[in-house]
Design a protein around this motif. Structure first.
Motif, short mmCIF file in Angstrom:
data_model
loop_
_atom_site.label_atom_id
_atom_site.label_comp_id
_atom_site.label_asym_id
_atom_site.label_seq_id
_atom_site.Cartn_x
_atom_site.Cartn_y
_atom_site.Cartn_z
N LYS A 94 39.28 30.47 66.36
CA LYS A 94 38.49 31.75 65.84
C LYS A 94 39.18 32.58 64.65
CE LYS A 94 35.67 35.49 67.63
NZ LYS A 94 35.34 36.04 68.86
N ALA A 95 40.18 32.73 64.87
CA ALA A 95 41.07 33.42 63.89
C ALA A 95 41.12 33.03 62.66
CB ALA A 95 42.59 33.93 64.41
N ASP A 96 41.38 31.43 62.70
CA ASP A 96 41.54 30.69 61.39
C ASP A 96 40.16 30.63 60.81
OD1 ASP A 96 44.33 30.03 61.92
OD2 ASP A 96 43.76 28.12 62.89
N LYS A 97 39.21 30.71 61.49
CA LYS A 97 37.78 30.45 60.91
C LYS A 97 37.68 31.80 60.18
CE LYS A 97 32.92 29.84 61.96
NZ LYS A 97 32.02 29.79 62.98
N ALA A 98 38.04 32.92 60.88
CA ALA A 98 37.66 34.05 60.04
C ALA A 98 38.52 34.44 59.01
CB ALA A 98 37.80 35.36 61.21
#
Length: 82
Positions: free
Chosen positions: A67-71
């Protein structure tokens, strides 16, 4: 000596006030008092835990990283477009 009771009313042990009842419950060791104490302590810890975790899906560390990589990638792609 064991049967002596604490009393703050001049030695009159027959008072049966709130403090005397609480001392009896706390220090008696009766099974029903121990069970009630366990229930009370369990409720003290269970209620806040339930309120904190309700409605939130538990995530693994891997889910958090994805999720952090996507954001991060969305944030970087929008900043380059400007």
């Amino acid at each position: 000596m064991v049967s002596e009771t604490k009393s703050s009313n001049g030695g009159n042990a027959g008072g049966g006030g709130f403090r005397a009842k609480m001392d009896h419950v706390l220090y008696s060791g009766e099974k029903k008092h121990v069970f009630a104490g366990i229930l009370i302590i369990g409720a003290v810890f269970a209620v806040p835990w339930f309120l904190m975790t309700r409605g939130s899906k538990q995530q693994s560390h891997q889910d958090y990283l994805e999720k952090a990589d996507k954001a991060r990638s969305e944030r970087l792609s929008t900043s380059k477009a400007k």
